[in-house]
Scaffold this active site. Structure first.
Site, PDB file in Angstrom:
ATOM      1  N   ALA A  63       3.990   7.810 -11.680  1.00 28.28           N
ATOM      2  CA  ALA A  63       2.897   8.737 -11.430  1.00 28.28           C
ATOM      3  C   ALA A  63       2.547   9.459 -12.732  1.00 28.28           C
ATOM      4  CB  ALA A  63       3.317   9.748 -10.365  1.00 28.28           C
ATOM      5  N   GLY A 102       5.922   5.607  -8.685  1.00 29.83           N
ATOM      6  CA  GLY A 102       4.670   5.202  -8.044  1.00 29.83           C
ATOM      7  C   GLY A 102       4.291   3.772  -8.363  1.00 29.83           C
ATOM      8  N   GLU A 105       6.101   1.698  -5.972  1.00 30.66           N
ATOM      9  CA  GLU A 105       5.497   1.934  -4.641  1.00 30.66           C
ATOM     10  C   GLU A 105       4.203   1.141  -4.482  1.00 30.66           C
ATOM     11  OE1 GLU A 105       6.796   6.196  -2.979  1.00 30.66           O
ATOM     12  OE2 GLU A 105       5.836   6.333  -4.934  1.00 30.66           O
ATOM     13  N   GLU A 125      12.533   9.023  -9.069  1.00 33.92           N
ATOM     14  CA  GLU A 125      11.994  10.372  -8.817  1.00 33.92           C
ATOM     15  C   GLU A 125      13.066  11.442  -8.686  1.00 33.92           C
ATOM     16  OE1 GLU A 125       8.696   7.659  -7.268  1.00 33.92           O
ATOM     17  OE2 GLU A 125      10.861   7.606  -7.452  1.00 33.92           O
TER      18      GLU A 125
END
Length: 698
Positions: A63, A102, A105, A125
């Site tokens: 992210a 992310g 993901e 994370e």
């Protein structure tokens, strides 16, 4: 169409390429671009399959954490992933470099994944005090099973392509990501493979649904070292939801956990630490574009605990080392200890079985300082006295090649003074490693008065190359870490004279999150070292001296401030010590009082922060965050408190200044008076963070 995400059609295959250097982070522009391109490919009747890949050196590496805490910009990642997962056309994620957070993901929402041999896949994370917030805790257990998912999510460590293939996280290892992804997409179409939507596939959860201990045992193993941290336990709960709840309910629980952590103090501290570490590699006052010197070979003087640990750090990074001792016996002992350390790590599975032999082959043990001749960097790790250091640096003039960087591993001594022993002071600086040097991450890089900018850049760059976190500091007694620690040591000793006991002080400090209290640390280091040093300087410390006079030198004698059972390092409170303290206080006419835990915490921490303010005012550290980096990576400061200067801002500088002034008066100790900088910031209602000065990157 987006500037950072491109769509190309190769016959019936649409290739969507993210190109947002340096790491293709999931910024709003990247999310929007992926959404637009995927939607366009789905709507295009001629497209039958879609490949998502990235340009540059990596797949989506996570992210964009600079967006955290700011108003969300559409589209949200969940919206992008929902569009991808529900695509009626197969989507293949083609991964190279790193697919982290992310990024993984995104790949998990695709129907298939392929990766290059060197790819790394992970959900780290937890290291930022968070949990995956876009379905990672729900899709990864369905892709690889809960045991490995717990290891990757609660532990936060990525896995390589081979392990990912074995676990079913990827379908194939390919040569090139885009070409490999396209070839795999054509195979999917030719074989008419059904779309594998992880949200609908619970097959790998079946065993843990039948026997939940599979999951709980994995969690227990991974959270053993998570004392004080919130994120690992919240992440484990979210993975548990994948086993216990339908997919959409699990997603909801994951999102609640993510938002709670993101808005909490711990994640703010851990995200701050993440940026502080990167900021520390930037050297203030060095001309932009300054290049470091080439370092192909390193020489280390001294094969003791520190020298051996430093040598291992270089060998671990594949850099050849000449390890130099004054005699064969010391050299043989040092080489033997390194060999044993490597073998023990290999036996535990920490390094491959063939690593000890490979790494030891990089360390050439020799006798005589004249062997430094081919080294581009020389690090001395000899006895910690100025006379010995100066003698060594005087000899280096004779034997080290011109342009070699000459570094001292001193933890206290004046580098300017050491540099005067050589005719090349521009090449001299400090590289203060922390024990055990092959494990501890910090390296204080000490800039002396005459250190050349390119020598400084070289030291910072080589520290990073050997997986250390460099922090550039100036010359003063104890530099940053030990100078601040000395203030804590002074107060811990004074507290014993007022009625506190070693175990009470240590319990407060460890409850705060430090790995050890000052008295247990003293026992570990050996109380006789400080005793001899005090005797040399004609200084008395009544309680510590009395312990040493009674033969209590710490763990090595089985008794110090605590007692130790044979073969155990567990510190046990000893009534004998309490008696010795009482007798000493009675002899000195001192009255005991009840000392509260709150007072202990304030007197352990606030004087260190006060010293940090002096360090900043003197320019010994360029930024408050550099001080925090020193404490996070050199002294075990709990990462969820962000470092002493960050923590001080959360407590409030006015409160700290007021309490220091109170203790200065109560204990008649003028050294506790608030430092001018601390007082100024407190009076103006400012924080240490407000001082963060712009710096030039090295």
């Amino acid at each position: 169409m987006s500037e950072v995400v491109k769509l190309e059609r190769h016959d019936n295959i649409a290739v969507v390429t993210v190109n947002s250097p340096p790491v293709n982070a999931l910024s709003a522009a990247v999310r929007g671009g992926i959404f637009e391109c995927i939607k366009s490919a789905i709507d295009d009747a001629q497209v039958q399959g879609i490949v998502l890949t990235c340009a540059g050196r990596t797949f989506i590496a996570g992210a964009d954490i600079t967006e955290f805490g700011k108003p969300p910009k559409p589209p949200g990642l969940a919206e992008v992933l929902s569009l991808m997962e529900s695509s009626p056309k197969p989507i293949v994620a083609a991964i190279h470099g790193t697919a982290l957070g992310g990024g993984l993901e995104v790949a998990l929402a695709c129907h298939y994944r392929v990766a290059t041999k060197d790819a790394k896949l992970g959900l780290p994370e937890v290291k930022l005090g968070l949990l995956p917030g876009a379905g990672g805790t729900q899709r990864l257990p369905r892709a690889v099973g809960p045991e490995l998912a717990v290891k990757m999510i609660v532990g936060g460590d990525p896995i390589g392509a081979d392990a990912a293939l074995k676990a079913g996280l990827i379908e194939e290892i390919v040569e090139g990501p885009a070409s490999g992804g396209e070839a795999f997409a054509r195979k999917v179409l030719a074989e008419k493979r059904p779309l594998r939507k992880l949200r609908d596939d619970d097959s790998k959860l079946a065993a843990a649904k039948a026997d939940r201990s599979i999951f709980t045992n994995a969690v227990a193993a991974l959270t053993k070292k998570s004392r004080g941290l919130e994120a690992p336990f919240a992440a484990a709960d979210a993975v548990g939801a994948a086993i216990d709840l339908p997919f959409d309910e699990g997603l909801k629980k994951e999102r609640e956990g993510f938002l709670k952590l993101m808005n909490g103090d711990q994640s703010k501290a851990q995200r701050y630490a993440f940026f502080a570490e990167r900021e520390a590699a930037k050297i203030s006052g060095v001309p932009e574009g300054t290049k470091g010197r080439n370092v192909a070979r390193v020489a280390i003087l001294g094969a003791g605990t520190m020298g051996g640990g430093i040598a291992m750090s270089f060998a671990n990074a594949g850099i050849p080392v000449t390890l130099i001792e004054t005699g064969e016996e010391q050299l043989k002992r040092g080489m033997g200890i390194m060999q044993k350390n490597y073998e023990a790590t290999a036996a535990r599975g920490g390094i491959p079985a063939d690593a000890p032999a490979k790494r030891m082959a990089l360390i050439n043990g020799v006798v005589g300082i004249e062997n430094v001749g081919d080294a581009d960097l020389v690090i001395e790790a000899v006895f910690e006295t100025m006379a010995v250091k100066k003698e060594v640096f005087g000899k280096l003039d004779q034997y080290a090649k011109p342009g070699a960087v000459l570094a001292s591993n001193t933890s206290y001594l004046n580098i300017d003074e050491i540099a005067k022993s050589t005719k090349r002071p521009q090449d001299v600086l400090g590289m203060h490693f922390f024990s055990p040097a092959n494990v501890m991450k910090l390296c204080e890089i000490v800039r002396a008065d005459k250190t050349a900018p390119d020598a400084l850049v070289t030291a910072v760059s080589i520290a990073r190359k050997i997986a250390k976190v460099p922090a550039v500091v100036g010359v003063c007694d104890g530099f940053v870490g030990n100078r601040m620690l000395a203030q804590r040591g002074k107060q811990s000793e004074k507290l014993l004279f007022e009625g506190a006991l070693p175990q009470q002080v240590d319990a407060v400090v460890t409850k705060f999150g430090m790995p050890m209290g000052p008295f247990a640390m003293g026992d570990l280091a050996g109380l006789d070292i400080g005793w001899r040093s005090r005797k040399d300087r004609g200084i008395k410390s009544e309680i510590a001296d009395a312990l040493c006079e009674a033969g209590r030198f710490g763990q090595k004698t089985g008794k110090g401030y605590y007692k130790y059972e044979p073969g155990s390092r567990a510190a046990l409170p000893d009534p004998e010590v309490e008696k010795l303290i009482d007798e000493t206080l009675a002899r000195l006419g001192r009255k005991k009082r009840v000392v509260s835990d709150d007072e202990i915490l304030e007197r352990m921490m606030y004087p260190m922060i006060n010293e940090g303010a002096k360090i900043l005012a003197e320019g010994i550290a360029a930024r408050p965050s550099d001080i925090d980096v020193v404490w996070l990576y050199g002294y075990g400061w709990p990462i969820y408190r962000g470092g002493p200067m960050f923590w001080a801002d959360t407590v409030g500088l006015k409160h700290i200044a007021d309490r220091l002034a109170f203790y200065a008066k109560e204990t008649n100790d003028p050294s506790l008076e608030p430092a001018p900088l601390l007082k100024k910031l407190a009076d103006e209602g400012k924080t240490f963070a407000s001082l963060a000065a712009p710096s030039k990157a090295a």
